[in-house]
Design a protein around this motif. Structure first.
Motif, PDB file in Angstrom:
ATOM      1  N   ASP A   1       0.850  -1.189   0.000  1.00  0.00           N
ATOM      2  CA  ASP A   1       0.000   0.000   0.000  1.00  0.00           C
ATOM      3  C   ASP A   1       0.895   1.252   0.000  1.00  0.00           C
ATOM      4  OD1 ASP A   1      -1.776   2.033   0.483  1.00  0.00           O
ATOM      5  OD2 ASP A   1      -2.968   0.885   1.929  1.00  0.00           O
ATOM      6  N   LEU A   2       1.241   1.701  -1.203  1.00  0.00           N
ATOM      7  CA  LEU A   2       2.165   2.836  -1.303  1.00  0.00           C
ATOM      8  C   LEU A   2       1.547   4.109  -0.727  1.00  0.00           C
ATOM      9  CD1 LEU A   2       3.757   2.238  -4.826  1.00  0.00           C
ATOM     10  CD2 LEU A   2       4.702   1.685  -2.584  1.00  0.00           C
ATOM     11  N   ASP A   3       0.255   4.284  -0.921  1.00  0.00           N
ATOM     12  CA  ASP A   3      -0.390   5.490  -0.371  1.00  0.00           C
ATOM     13  C   ASP A   3      -0.221   5.547   1.145  1.00  0.00           C
ATOM     14  OD1 ASP A   3      -1.175   6.414  -2.752  1.00  0.00           O
ATOM     15  OD2 ASP A   3      -3.270   5.763  -2.592  1.00  0.00           O
ATOM     16  N   PHE A   4      -0.459   4.399   1.773  1.00  0.00           N
ATOM     17  CA  PHE A   4      -0.327   4.339   3.236  1.00  0.00           C
ATOM     18  C   PHE A   4       1.110   4.676   3.634  1.00  0.00           C
ATOM     19  CE2 PHE A   4       0.511   2.344   7.279  1.00  0.00           C
ATOM     20  CZ  PHE A   4      -0.667   2.476   7.991  1.00  0.00           C
ATOM     21  N   LEU A   5       2.059   4.087   2.922  1.00  0.00           N
ATOM     22  CA  LEU A   5       3.469   4.292   3.274  1.00  0.00           C
ATOM     23  C   LEU A   5       3.859   5.763   3.135  1.00  0.00           C
ATOM     24  CD1 LEU A   5       4.946   1.126   1.541  1.00  0.00           C
ATOM     25  CD2 LEU A   5       4.711   1.511   3.993  1.00  0.00           C
ATOM     26  N   VAL A   6       3.371   6.411   2.086  1.00  0.00           N
ATOM     27  CA  VAL A   6       3.713   7.817   1.867  1.00  0.00           C
ATOM     28  C   VAL A   6       3.048   8.696   2.912  1.00  0.00           C
ATOM     29  CG1 VAL A   6       3.330   9.750   0.290  1.00  0.00           C
ATOM     30  CG2 VAL A   6       4.209   7.584  -0.580  1.00  0.00           C
ATOM     31  N   ARG A   7       1.802   8.407   3.204  1.00  0.00           N
ATOM     32  CA  ARG A   7       1.064   9.269   4.132  1.00  0.00           C
ATOM     33  C   ARG A   7       1.518   9.115   5.583  1.00  0.00           C
ATOM     34  NH1 ARG A   7      -4.431  10.944   3.341  1.00  0.00           N
ATOM     35  NH2 ARG A   7      -4.917  11.015   1.131  1.00  0.00           N
ATOM     36  N   TYR A   8       1.779   7.879   5.994  1.00  0.00           N
ATOM     37  CA  TYR A   8       1.877   7.632   7.433  1.00  0.00           C
ATOM     38  C   TYR A   8       3.225   7.113   7.930  1.00  0.00           C
ATOM     39  CZ  TYR A   8      -3.190   7.805   6.769  1.00  0.00           C
ATOM     40  OH  TYR A   8      -4.463   8.188   6.418  1.00  0.00           O
TER      41      TYR A   8
ATOM     42  N   PRO B   1      12.920  16.131   8.552  1.00  0.00           N
ATOM     43  CA  PRO B   1      13.444  15.192   7.561  1.00  0.00           C
ATOM     44  C   PRO B   1      13.069  15.653   6.150  1.00  0.00           C
ATOM     45  CG  PRO B   1      11.508  14.290   8.630  1.00  0.00           C
ATOM     46  CD  PRO B   1      11.835  15.553   9.350  1.00  0.00           C
ATOM     47  N   LEU B   2      13.878  15.239   5.197  1.00  0.00           N
ATOM     48  CA  LEU B   2      13.638  15.653   3.807  1.00  0.00           C
ATOM     49  C   LEU B   2      13.114  14.492   2.978  1.00  0.00           C
ATOM     50  CD1 LEU B   2      16.905  17.719   3.173  1.00  0.00           C
ATOM     51  CD2 LEU B   2      14.622  18.613   3.684  1.00  0.00           C
ATOM     52  N   ALA B   3      12.316  14.833   1.975  1.00  0.00           N
ATOM     53  CA  ALA B   3      11.913  13.869   0.937  1.00  0.00           C
ATOM     54  C   ALA B   3      12.159  14.552  -0.405  1.00  0.00           C
ATOM     55  CB  ALA B   3      10.442  13.505   1.101  1.00  0.00           C
ATOM     56  N   TRP B   4      12.215  13.761  -1.475  1.00  0.00           N
ATOM     57  CA  TRP B   4      12.421  14.348  -2.803  1.00  0.00           C
ATOM     58  C   TRP B   4      11.056  14.486  -3.465  1.00  0.00           C
ATOM     59  CZ3 TRP B   4      16.909  16.310  -4.657  1.00  0.00           C
ATOM     60  CH2 TRP B   4      16.889  16.758  -5.985  1.00  0.00           C
TER      61      TRP B   4
ATOM     62  N   VAL C   1       4.588  15.178  -3.223  1.00  0.00           N
ATOM     63  CA  VAL C   1       4.512  13.931  -4.001  1.00  0.00           C
ATOM     64  C   VAL C   1       5.914  13.328  -3.990  1.00  0.00           C
ATOM     65  CG1 VAL C   1       3.823  12.903  -6.190  1.00  0.00           C
ATOM     66  CG2 VAL C   1       2.774  15.055  -5.435  1.00  0.00           C
ATOM     67  N   PRO C   2       6.229  12.567  -2.952  1.00  0.00           N
ATOM     68  CA  PRO C   2       7.624  12.149  -2.784  1.00  0.00           C
ATOM     69  C   PRO C   2       7.999  10.957  -3.668  1.00  0.00           C
ATOM     70  CG  PRO C   2       6.295  11.366  -0.955  1.00  0.00           C
ATOM     71  CD  PRO C   2       5.366  12.115  -1.847  1.00  0.00           C
ATOM     72  N   GLU C   3       9.251  10.945  -4.064  1.00  0.00           N
ATOM     73  CA  GLU C   3       9.815   9.776  -4.744  1.00  0.00           C
ATOM     74  C   GLU C   3      10.033   8.675  -3.707  1.00  0.00           C
ATOM     75  OE1 GLU C   3      10.331   9.325  -7.826  1.00  0.00           O
ATOM     76  OE2 GLU C   3      10.752  11.221  -8.841  1.00  0.00           O
ATOM     77  N   LEU C   4       9.865   7.433  -4.126  1.00  0.00           N
ATOM     78  CA  LEU C   4      10.118   6.317  -3.217  1.00  0.00           C
ATOM     79  C   LEU C   4      11.357   5.522  -3.621  1.00  0.00           C
ATOM     80  CD1 LEU C   4       6.543   4.960  -2.413  1.00  0.00           C
ATOM     81  CD2 LEU C   4       8.057   6.274  -0.930  1.00  0.00           C
TER      82      LEU C   4
END
Ligand code: SF4
Length: 965
Positions: A250-257, A284-287, A303-306
């Motif tokens: 669940d990428l959405d979950f991972l990005v959000r939480y 913390p930083l995200a791209w 909208v972060p890169e994973l």
């Protein structure tokens, strides 16, 4: 003719009074109604309104009568008069007992407070005991968590800000796929039983139990997976491998939480390699894909890169945590085929379970028409759920690789997006809390001073090497070596090492060992025989015991009582005020916070006092801050009930959350309310708050819930709680092992730190198992807890003894055949440390290479005021005699022996045990080892041959059996 059963009145009036309180026959804290006749306990039933058990009462709970009336009850303070272990005592007054205790403790406090080691067992007042230790000024305090399940708690708190049992529960009503790892029948007992009942009565659900032994909960699983002990981590990582391979996460979950998008510095050799990149404010930083640049990862709507390698403006390079995680678990060594070799679970089963998890999570999504607002103020009109839930307990925890296994389970939950969503795992207030958690432990050099309290609590959570409680040379500050380089994340201390270390004066000697409800001369220690020897060992230079003073408080004549110099007799749970507090281990459910009290439903008929009253009185007599006033008078003259109502840990926050404020109309925070206990009693001895629908899920990111949680004092701010898939605190230790940072490990521990401290979950062979020759010790040996017993308490209970009067060594029939033994045969079981003799029972419901037994049924003869020939002593046995508190001696014998514990948390690794088994002559049909029977201590009842209960309530002239006349 009238049949006898026709005369039975199935609804007799059994009492003339009913009082509510909280059960203490195990740690579940169910609500009970105690029926009294003429002021005597007549009958116990469950409280149907109570949030924990909703009226359900188990065998233990209803047998509380016999615990309350146990012939093993102590009846007066005792002073030792013979050698330790002899059982020779004299009764003394409480005044003399206080004089002795304050004499020893007062001297210590004036000179060197760390010379008091104060450890408690399964008591439920840890917020008080830790507070007392803080004010006394000793860092040497903990409860039994290090022996029990700290791996579970610490891994959860560092990863998702919560954990299982008191910290969270499955969404029993909505979950469709439930996995239970390593749970025996004693923990979270009634809630799990009723939850499983609800789950199994719904269509289209599946319950999978992963456990080497199929008893209790596993017996009713739809699928039982007989895993090899200590390999659950590899099983879970193989599931993760399969899910990543099939892109079912669940990428959405991972990005959000979660911190999956956070950028991790990827520059080998850099002193901050593996740490998160942060902006000038520490965020913390995200791209960000849209902006093509690093941004604050905590901002909403980025909208972060994973995946990928990203170059920062200063030239540093980084990868998102998700990529590091995915790369690792996609490695071949985590494939189902490789995992099958280690776990004993066929590869096709692992793949099928992964597919079933993905199907339940992603094809059976749940939608609730419930509007809610996220932490950033964004409105959502639905709650989306992934109906997969999990629960794990000691079978995972009590291994030396347990911390990482627990983290792996939480990682799996995150990947499935099934944390605090409909159908998933759900937090219980006061959780979730920020992760990494706080506060930090206290006890660094300079924080423990003669005559002074410590500036903070002895236990806590560290964030990096600089938080360790170590001296300048890296040596441990604590007697149990908690929070040292040997076990840095030991959030619950290492109770199992206290006696050994105090005896060995390693790192220093103590003066007084003060224990409460901790049966350390028997089943609450590894190496029980060695522990008894240490407790009685004389220091040749002084002629005194190596541990000079032992104070012990318990309600019953357990094995430990004989080894105490001073015994402070406690009451039974029906004779005391008590508190199950939100400051401690509360009774909350996923539906809202809750706490409860115990009230004395009967008065003691012996010269005993509740331990909490005694501790408060000792604090006053010692002049401890918060326990005494400036004029020397007692701060809580009314004892524990006074403290429960009037103590404020922080302004407005006390042990009880309900009915606060002068008028009792505030909850959570508020001034003390003199009528608070009355309000609890009126409400059945508990308080609960039902969360509104909009706060029931996504508590880690639910604005309304976070604000509520903050207003109650549960969390320091209402910021979003971000789950830590990648753990920076662990990486800080990895960097220290590589030589970075100002606080460095001792050279002999550098390799160990480098090996076991990984920011992502790892699996390694349990340490003891990796050190013993497996061809000599080819069999795993573990214990389970039965539903009808709670640790050593049950065996004094006349009703429960009829269910488990002794234990057997249970083994698979195929293994028995190979060993040439059959049911009822006697065998020798040998480990690298010891040898026992036990009687066999064969079965098919266990992993073929794993033997097991019920824990703590075996008793030392004469203990608990049982007859010398009681089955518990003659046939019952303890596996603890085989388990060393230290790891095996290395080949060359030159290395220092480390504790037999998880290297991350110090959790006792008693499930790592390997043994060999051979047939024995039955001989006298008595288990081994046997010890001198313990003599009855003064004041306990004469040992009855038959225990009778209830005759006094029968009308005069009632029928009774002839042999009972
Ligand atoms: S589960 Fe535990 S607390 Fe609940 S009734 Fe049974 S013994 Fe008591």
């Amino acid at each position: 003719m009238t049949l006898r059963q026709e005369q039975v009145n199935t609804s007799p009036i059994v009492s003339d009074e009913v009082k509510y309180t909280t059960c203490y026959m195990c740690a579940c804290r169910c609500g009970i109604k105690v029926h009294l006749t003429d002021g005597q306990v007549r009958y116990i039933e469950g409280n149907p309104d109570h949030p924990v058990n909703k009226g359900v009462l188990c065998a233990k709970g209803s047998s509380g009568i016999m615990q309350h009336l146990s012939p093993a009850r102590l009846s007066a303070p005792l002073k030792r008069t013979g050698p330790r272990g002899s059982g020779e005592f004299e009764e003394i007054s409480w005044e003399e007992a206080f004089d002795i205790a304050t004499g020893w403790l007062g001297d210590i406090r004036k000179t060197d407070p760390k010379k008091l080691a104060f450890f408690t067992g399964r008591d439920q007042s840890q917020s008080l005991t830790a507070f007392w230790a803080t004010k006394f000024g000793t860092l040497n305090h903990a409860a039994h968590g290090g022996f029990c399940s700290v791996n579970m708690a610490a891994a959860g708190l560092y990863t998702i800000g919560g954990s299982f049992w008191e910290f969270g529960e499955p969404d029993w009503e909505l979950t469709r796929y439930f996995m239970m790892f390593g749970v025996a029948e004693d923990h979270d007992s009634n809630p799990i039983k009723t939850g499983l009942g609800r789950l199994k009565t719904r269509e289209n659900t599946k319950y999978v139990s992963i456990n080497p032994v199929r008893t209790g909960y596993s017996a009713i699983a739809d699928e039982w997976i007989a895993i090899r002990p200590g390999t659950d981590g590899m099983f879970v990582m193989a599931l993760i491998h399969e899910l990543l391979k099939s892109q079912k996460v669940d990428l959405d979950f991972l990005v959000r939480y979660t911190n999956a998008p956070w950028l991790v510095r990827s520059e080998e050799g850099h002193p901050e390699d593996g740490l998160f990149l942060r902006d000038e404010h520490g965020n913390p930083l995200a791209w960000d894909k849209n902006q093509g640049q690093p941004v604050n990862a905590l901002l909403p709507d980025i909208v972060p890169e994973l995946s990928g390698v990203f170059e920062m403006p200063d030239g540093s390079k980084a990868r998102p945590a998700f990529e590091l995680m995915a790369r690792r678990y996609l490695e071949q060594k985590y494939s189902a085929i490789e995992a099958a070799e280690i776990t004993g679970i066929p590869a096709q089963t692992i793949r099928r379970i992964a597919a079933e998890l993905a199907h339940a999570a992603f094809e059976q999504e749940i939608e609730l028409d419930v509007a809610w607002t996220d932490w950033a103020g964004r409105k959502h009109d639905k709650m989306i759920g992934r109906p997969v839930s999990m629960h794990a307990m000691r079978g995972i925890s009590a291994h030396s690789n347990g911390f990482h296994t627990c983290r792996a389970i939480h990682l799996l939950q995150m990947l499935l997006g099934s944390i605090d969503c409909p159908g998933g795992f759900r937090y219980k207030a006061p959780f979730p809390r920020p992760c990494p958690p706080g506060p930090k432990p206290t006890g660094k050099p300079g924080q423990v001073n003669a005559g002074e309290p410590m500036p903070g609590p002895p236990l806590g959570f560290i964030n990096g090497p600089e938080d360790l409680l170590v001296n300048e040379d890296g040596s441990p500050c604590r007697i149990d070596k908690g929070f040292s380089w040997e076990h840095p994340f030991s959030a619950h201390g290492l109770m199992h090492m206290v006696i050994h270390n105090a005896w060995a004066a390693d790192p220093y000697p103590v003066d007084t060992l003060f224990l409460y409800m901790a049966n350390m001369a028997w089943n609450s220690s590894m190496n029980s025989q060695g522990t008894m020897e240490m407790l009685t060992d004389i220091d040749e230079t002084t002629g005194e015991y190596r541990i000079p003073h032992i104070i012990y408080s318990d309600a019953y004549a357990s094995e430990m009582v004989s080894y105490a110099d001073l015994v402070l007799p406690d009451t039974t749970y029906l004779e005391r005020w008590d508190c199950v507090s939100l400051l401690d281990r509360p009774i909350s459910t996923a539906h809202g916070p809750a706490d409860s009290i115990r009230q004395p439903v009967v008065q003691p008929d012996r010269d005993v006092r509740p331990f909490q009253d005694v501790l408060i009185e000792l604090g006053a007599r010692l002049g401890l801050p918060a326990f005494s006033n400036e004029d020397g008078s007692a701060a809580w003259p009314g004892g524990y009930s006074d403290y429960l109502v009037n103590h404020e840990r922080m302004p407005g926050i006390g042990p009880l959350a309900g009915w606060r404020g002068a008028d009792g109309d505030q909850h959570g925070k508020g001034d003390p309310n003199p009528a608070q206990l009355d309000r609890y009693i009126e409400n059945g001895c508990f308080w609960k708050h039902d969360l509104p629908e909009s706060q029931q899920y996504y508590k880690h990111a639910n604005k309304d819930y976070l604000e509520f949680s903050h207003s109650m004092g549960f969390i320091p701010s209402s910021d979003q709680i971000v789950m830590q898939l990648y753990s920076e605190p662990l990486q800080r230790f990895q960097l220290a092992a590589r030589g970075h940072g100002s606080v460095q490990p001792p050279e002999e521990l550098r390799e160990r730190i480098g090996k076991f401290f990984d920011p992502l979950p790892i699996w390694y062979q349990p340490i003891e198992e990796s050190m013993v020759p497996l061809d000599e010790y080819p069999i795993h040996a573990i214990t389970q807890r039965p539903a009808a017993m709670y640790h050593s308490w049950g065996s004094q209970n006349a009703w429960l003894r009829q269910i488990h009067g002794y234990n057997r060594l249970c083994m698979h029939r195929d293994l028995a055949r190979e060993l040439g033994v059959a049911d009822d045969d006697w065998v020798h079981v040998e480990s690298h440390h010891g040898k026992i003799k036990a009687q066999v029972r064969t079965m098919t419901g266990c992993e073929k290479n794993t033997v097991w037994t019920w824990n703590a049924i075996g008793k030392r003869r004469g203990a608990w005021n049982l007859e010398d020939d009681a089955a518990e002593g003659e046939k019952g046995f303890l596996l603890n005699h085989l388990i060393s508190e230290l790891l095996p001696i290395d080949d060359d014998g030159k290395k220092r022996r480390m504790s037999n514990s998880d290297p991350v948390t110090g959790q006792a690794a008693w499930f790592d045990l390997r043994v060999r088994i051979s047939k024995a002559e039955a001989g006298e049909q008595v288990s081994e080892p046997q010890f001198e029977p313990i003599r009855p201590v003064p004041g306990v009842q004469k040992r009855p041959k038959i225990l009778r209960f209830g005759e006094q309530f029968l009308p005069k002239g009632s029928w009774r059996r002839k042999d009972q006349s």
